[in-house]
Design an enzyme around this catalytic site. Sequence first.
Site, PDB file in Angstrom:
ATOM      1  CB  SER A  76      16.736  22.467  29.941  1.00  0.00           C
ATOM      2  OG  SER A  76      16.185  23.179  28.849  1.00  0.00           O
ATOM      3  CG  ASN A 127      21.498  21.169  31.795  1.00  0.00           C
ATOM      4  OD1 ASN A 127      21.660  20.241  31.001  1.00  0.00           O
ATOM      5  ND2 ASN A 127      20.675  22.164  31.574  1.00  0.00           N
ATOM      6  CE  LYS A 176      41.782  47.528  52.448  1.00  0.00           C
ATOM      7  NZ  LYS A 176      42.646  48.134  51.377  1.00  0.00           N
ATOM      8  CD  GLN A 206      40.728  52.742  49.138  1.00  0.00           C
ATOM      9  OE1 GLN A 206      41.045  53.321  50.164  1.00  0.00           O
ATOM     10  NE2 GLN A 206      39.960  53.294  48.219  1.00  0.00           N
ATOM     11  CB  SER A 266      37.918  51.611  50.489  1.00  0.00           C
ATOM     12  OG  SER A 266      38.375  52.188  51.701  1.00  0.00           O
ATOM     13  CB  THR A 279      46.910   9.336  28.704  1.00  0.00           C
ATOM     14  OG1 THR A 279      46.922   8.391  27.632  1.00  0.00           O
ATOM     15  CG2 THR A 279      47.375   8.652  29.978  1.00  0.00           C
ATOM     16  CE  LYS A 308      20.734  19.162  28.428  1.00  0.00           C
ATOM     17  NZ  LYS A 308      20.957  20.400  27.720  1.00  0.00           N
ATOM     18  CD  GLU A 335      27.717  22.998  32.775  1.00  0.00           C
ATOM     19  OE1 GLU A 335      27.829  23.486  31.647  1.00  0.00           O
ATOM     20  OE2 GLU A 335      26.612  22.735  33.291  1.00  0.00           O
TER      21      GLU A 335
HETATM   22  N1  ARG Z   1      41.496  52.740  52.827  1.00  0.00           N
HETATM   23  C1  ARG Z   1      42.920  52.743  52.755  1.00  0.00           C
HETATM   24  C2  ARG Z   1      43.391  51.447  52.088  1.00  0.00           C
HETATM   25  O1  ARG Z   1      42.630  50.547  52.030  1.00  0.00           O
HETATM   26  C3  ARG Z   1      43.494  52.841  54.120  1.00  0.00           C
HETATM   27  C4  ARG Z   1      44.857  53.451  54.143  1.00  0.00           C
HETATM   28  C5  ARG Z   1      44.786  54.850  53.731  1.00  0.00           C
HETATM   29  N2  ARG Z   1      46.010  55.527  53.957  1.00  0.00           N
HETATM   30  C6  ARG Z   1      46.259  56.699  53.375  1.00  0.00           C
HETATM   31  N3  ARG Z   1      47.380  57.231  53.630  1.00  0.00           N
HETATM   32  N4  ARG Z   1      45.406  57.257  52.541  1.00  0.00           N
HETATM   33  O2  ARG Z   1      44.490  51.320  51.633  1.00  0.00           O
END
Ligand code: ARG
Length: 462
Positions: free
Chosen positions: A274, A282, A322, A319, A20, A152, A280, A287
């Site tokens: 455009s 726009n 996020k 995870q 991640s 309305t 144009k 939008e």
């Molecule tokens: N990268 C993980 C997350 O965003 C951190 C927590 C990971 N914990 C674990 N027990 N694998 O959730």
Amino acid sequence: MWGGRFSEPTDALVQRLNASVHFDRRLALEDIDGSLAHARMLSAQGILPADDLLAIEAGLAEIRAAIEADRFEWKVELEDVHMNIEHQLTAAIGPAGGRLHTARSRNDQVATDLRLWSLRNIDRLDAAVGDVQRALILLAERDGEAILPGYTHLQRAQPILLAHHLLAYVEMFDRDRGRLRDARARTAECPLGSAALAGTPFPIDRHATALALGFDRPMRNSLDGVADRDFAVELCAAAALSMIHLSRLGEELVLWSSQEFGFIQLGDAFATGSSIMPQKKNPDIPELLRGKTGRVIGDLVSLLTTLKGLPLAYNKDLQEDKEALFDAVDTLFDCLVVTARLLPACRIDRTRMRAACDDGFVTATDVADYLARRGVPFREAHHITGRLVGACIAERRTLPSLTLEDFRRFSTDFEADVLLAVTVEASVKARTSEGGTAPARVWAALTEARARLGFADTRQGA
Ligand code: ARG
């Protein structure tokens, strides 16, 4: 980090899917703040030797500087932001770095980081919504006397002041800020010290870390501490609703800037041309206020779906929280900033707005109200006025062009003063009920909104 139990290296695709760090490195500064608070607490509690704390503080300061200067080397094989930083710390300061993780788990660490990030971003969003409100109020003060048809069903209904229309959005955004602040209160509880899920045998002080990080208090239950993402849902939901308000405003700006309405002209900096049609201009940005709302709603649904059916406590599914949260916050923030800049750049065509009130029978309700004030039951007054409007349409006439004799063909309750009551200006002026569009009400509402939002009054003579 867990090599002890394993004899085979991680599969390359598994590593990519599992990692991640490419998105959670955004939490780096929160992660460092969390680690510092944790280390200081461990030291104060006699769990971490004083010289280890000094080494950790110096090492984390160095890492923070490297991250801020964009020279930190993020490694995908170290999976996430937490392990990247901890690994680099241990590489730099040796075994003291390995003691930082005492009485802590990535489970409470990530929950703490994300709550901290949310708190900081709630405050940024709150201020950005405030800037949109200020822009609406300034526009209301600049051009708010303009009269346009209120709609309305997108049919011309009754005349209103432009300021009244703009203040309606100020109210929506006020509630949005209320929702952000409500979410803030529940986000300001600290999961740190929940450890993996069950707490820790070390004599930690959770109040110290919570307060050091700016939280109001520690979370009460360690399982809940690592498993809960309500706060992220609440922030996404508040963001989605605020986007919906921007989307409605965007839609009106699209309509109003069309040749059909011609009520406003967007500033050149906020419109595009455009590539084929030279004439144009726009309304791409309004939008996009509308268009980007879909993805924020998607972020909310994605987060809710991730949580649905998850057993306690931490699961790797979490995870996935996020990217949705980051996207919702980023999208809303950019849209708020652009709206606050786009509004003052709009040119208001008061003449076109006023002209649109002339051929739609927008004062028909005033005719019915006139009769009702003279004792005619409103239902009957409504019917008489309906016949009158029907006759006007058949004869291609408008209400203000009628003479007293014309009116009296439909009811002898009409007197000469009806001719004054059916003007657009009289209609607006008459709507003096609380929250109505009468100028006296609207100017008072504007002053009140300014005071409520704490904006200094910049009007001349005010
Ligand atoms: N990268 C993980 C997350 O965003 C951190 C927590 C990971 N914990 C674990 N027990 N694998 O959730």
